[in-house]
Design a protein around this motif. Structure first.
Motif, short mmCIF file in Angstrom:
data_model
loop_
_atom_site.label_atom_id
_atom_site.label_comp_id
_atom_site.label_asym_id
_atom_site.label_seq_id
_atom_site.Cartn_x
_atom_site.Cartn_y
_atom_site.Cartn_z
N TRP A 12 0.83 -1.21 0.00
CA TRP A 12 0.00 0.00 0.00
C TRP A 12 0.87 1.26 0.00
CZ3 TRP A 12 -5.03 1.16 -0.65
CH2 TRP A 12 -5.93 0.11 -0.66
N ASN A 13 1.94 1.23 0.78
CA ASN A 13 2.84 2.38 0.86
C ASN A 13 3.46 2.67 -0.51
OD1 ASN A 13 4.22 4.48 2.16
ND2 ASN A 13 5.99 3.17 2.55
N LYS A 14 3.90 1.63 -1.21
CA LYS A 14 4.46 1.80 -2.56
C LYS A 14 3.40 2.36 -3.51
CE LYS A 14 7.54 -2.17 -2.41
NZ LYS A 14 7.71 -3.52 -2.93
N TYR A 15 2.19 1.82 -3.39
CA TYR A 15 1.10 2.25 -4.27
C TYR A 15 0.80 3.74 -4.07
CZ TYR A 15 -3.33 2.67 -6.65
OH TYR A 15 -4.32 3.09 -7.49
N ILE A 16 0.69 4.16 -2.82
CA ILE A 16 0.38 5.58 -2.52
C ILE A 16 1.51 6.47 -3.01
CG2 ILE A 16 0.05 7.25 -0.65
CD1 ILE A 16 -1.52 4.96 0.82
N ILE A 20 1.02 9.42 -5.82
CA ILE A 20 1.35 10.83 -5.58
C ILE A 20 2.28 11.37 -6.66
CG2 ILE A 20 2.60 12.38 -4.02
CD1 ILE A 20 1.50 10.63 -1.70
N HIS A 21 3.31 10.59 -7.01
CA HIS A 21 4.33 11.11 -7.90
C HIS A 21 4.14 10.74 -9.37
CE1 HIS A 21 6.55 12.60 -4.50
NE2 HIS A 21 6.46 11.42 -3.93
N TYR A 22 3.61 9.56 -9.64
CA TYR A 22 3.43 9.10 -11.02
C TYR A 22 2.06 8.42 -11.12
CZ TYR A 22 8.46 9.33 -10.33
OH TYR A 22 9.71 9.73 -9.98
N PRO A 23 1.00 9.18 -11.35
CA PRO A 23 -0.35 8.61 -11.23
C PRO A 23 -0.75 7.65 -12.35
CG PRO A 23 -0.48 10.91 -11.87
CD PRO A 23 0.97 10.61 -11.64
N SER A 24 0.20 7.05 -13.01
CA SER A 24 -0.11 6.06 -14.03
C SER A 24 -0.46 4.74 -13.35
CB SER A 24 1.10 5.87 -14.95
OG SER A 24 1.04 4.62 -15.60
N LEU A 25 -1.62 4.18 -13.68
CA LEU A 25 -2.01 2.89 -13.10
C LEU A 25 -1.03 1.79 -13.53
CD1 LEU A 25 -5.91 2.79 -13.35
CD2 LEU A 25 -4.50 3.07 -11.32
N ALA A 26 -0.56 1.86 -14.78
CA ALA A 26 0.36 0.84 -15.28
C ALA A 26 1.63 0.79 -14.43
CB ALA A 26 0.71 1.12 -16.74
N MET A 27 2.15 1.97 -14.03
CA MET A 27 3.35 1.99 -13.21
C MET A 27 3.06 1.40 -11.83
SD MET A 27 6.00 4.99 -12.21
CE MET A 27 6.77 4.90 -13.79
N ALA A 28 1.93 1.77 -11.25
CA ALA A 28 1.57 1.25 -9.93
C ALA A 28 1.41 -0.27 -9.98
CB ALA A 28 0.29 1.90 -9.44
N GLU A 29 0.81 -0.77 -11.05
CA GLU A 29 0.63 -2.22 -11.21
C GLU A 29 1.99 -2.92 -11.24
OE1 GLU A 29 -1.66 -2.65 -14.84
OE2 GLU A 29 -3.08 -1.16 -14.11
N ALA A 30 2.93 -2.36 -12.01
CA ALA A 30 4.25 -2.98 -12.15
C ALA A 30 5.04 -2.92 -10.84
CB ALA A 30 5.04 -2.29 -13.26
N VAL A 31 5.03 -1.78 -10.18
CA VAL A 31 5.81 -1.60 -8.95
C VAL A 31 5.25 -2.45 -7.81
CG1 VAL A 31 6.39 0.09 -7.14
CG2 VAL A 31 6.66 0.70 -9.54
N CYS A 32 3.92 -2.52 -7.73
CA CYS A 32 3.28 -3.21 -6.60
C CYS A 32 2.90 -4.66 -6.89
CB CYS A 32 2.02 -2.45 -6.18
SG CYS A 32 2.36 -0.75 -5.68
N HIS A 36 -4.74 -4.59 -12.85
CA HIS A 36 -5.33 -3.30 -13.23
C HIS A 36 -6.62 -3.00 -12.45
CE1 HIS A 36 -6.17 0.19 -15.73
NE2 HIS A 36 -7.42 -0.25 -15.82
N PRO A 37 -7.56 -3.95 -12.35
CA PRO A 37 -8.78 -3.65 -11.57
C PRO A 37 -8.48 -3.31 -10.11
CG PRO A 37 -9.14 -5.59 -12.94
CD PRO A 37 -7.68 -5.26 -13.03
N THR A 38 -7.48 -4.01 -9.53
CA THR A 38 -7.11 -3.71 -8.14
C THR A 38 -6.52 -2.31 -8.02
OG1 THR A 38 -6.71 -6.04 -7.68
CG2 THR A 38 -5.66 -4.46 -6.21
N ALA A 39 -5.64 -1.95 -8.93
CA ALA A 39 -5.03 -0.61 -8.91
C ALA A 39 -6.09 0.48 -9.04
CB ALA A 39 -4.00 -0.48 -10.03
N PHE A 40 -7.05 0.25 -9.92
CA PHE A 40 -8.13 1.23 -10.12
C PHE A 40 -9.01 1.33 -8.88
CE2 PHE A 40 -12.28 2.60 -11.80
CZ PHE A 40 -11.89 3.75 -12.46
#
Length: 196
Positions: A12-16, A20-32, A36-40
């Motif tokens: 969750w910390n990585k996702y937040i 904050i810094h890179y609001p791309s869902l694709a990046m959040a999906e890859a990092v975390c 895609h549905p979970t990230a959204f």
């Protein structure tokens, strides 16, 4: 916000941080390592939580208020016709307020230049009566100031006036940050604008 989730706090910390810094869902999906549905879903959970917090926010002392505008993508024009210039109804108005303690609120306030009634509806529950309102002389602010029995500091909007720029810097910076943040969300649905 953590309801019905099996992920640990570090995820969750990585996702937040990504949000904050890179609001791309694709990046959040890859990092975390999430779908895609979970990230959204997580994005909307976080925004709903922040928005609920804002609903109870009270600003006091010196309070700066201003408006900023973003294009309303739900308004369609015939092919080849341009959007209207200026503060037309083609734009969504966002009323922004911040106090001397750096508490802030931002509220979507209809289309086009706001009326006194719309400003009151947006801010009267967020500003302590008797505060000092610092503003740019927009006539729609007067009803709010009168209703809350606030003092006022008025600095006529003029980008060539260093006194105005210095006095309104706090709220102008907030408006600029807000627009830069919103512009990162390509394809943002207008119905979700207040959440974002």
């Amino acid at each position: 916000i953590f309801n019905s989730t099996n992920e640990d706090f570090d995820t969750w910390n990585k996702y937040i941080t990504c949000m904050i810094h890179y609001p791309s869902l694709a990046m959040a999906e890859a990092v975390c390592g999430i779908s895609h549905p979970t990230a959204f879903l997580w994005r909307h959970k976080i925004f709903a939580t922040v928005n609920d917090y804002q609903d109870h926010q009270k600003l006091k002392g010196r309070v700066w208020i201003d408006e900023t505008y973003v294009d309303d993508s739900t308004i369609l024009h015939e092919f080849g016709k341009k959007r209207k210039r200026g503060l037309s109804r083609d734009k969504k108005c966002i009323v922004v307020a911040i106090d001397q303690h750096k508490n802030m609120v931002s509220i979507v306030c209809g289309n086009g230049k706001p009326s006194s009634k719309r400003i009151k509806q947006a801010l009267e529950n967020h500003i302590e009566p008797g505060s000092t309102i610092v503003h740019d002389g927009e006539r729609a602010h007067s009803g709010l100031i009168k209703k809350l029995k606030c003092n006022e500091e008025l600095y006529k909007a003029n980008t060539n006036d260093s006194v105005y720029l210095q006095a309104m810097q706090l709220v102008n910076n907030l408006c600029g940050w807000l627009k830069r943040y919103l512009y990162k969300f390509m394809g943002l649905k207008m119905k979700n604008l207040q959440l974002y």
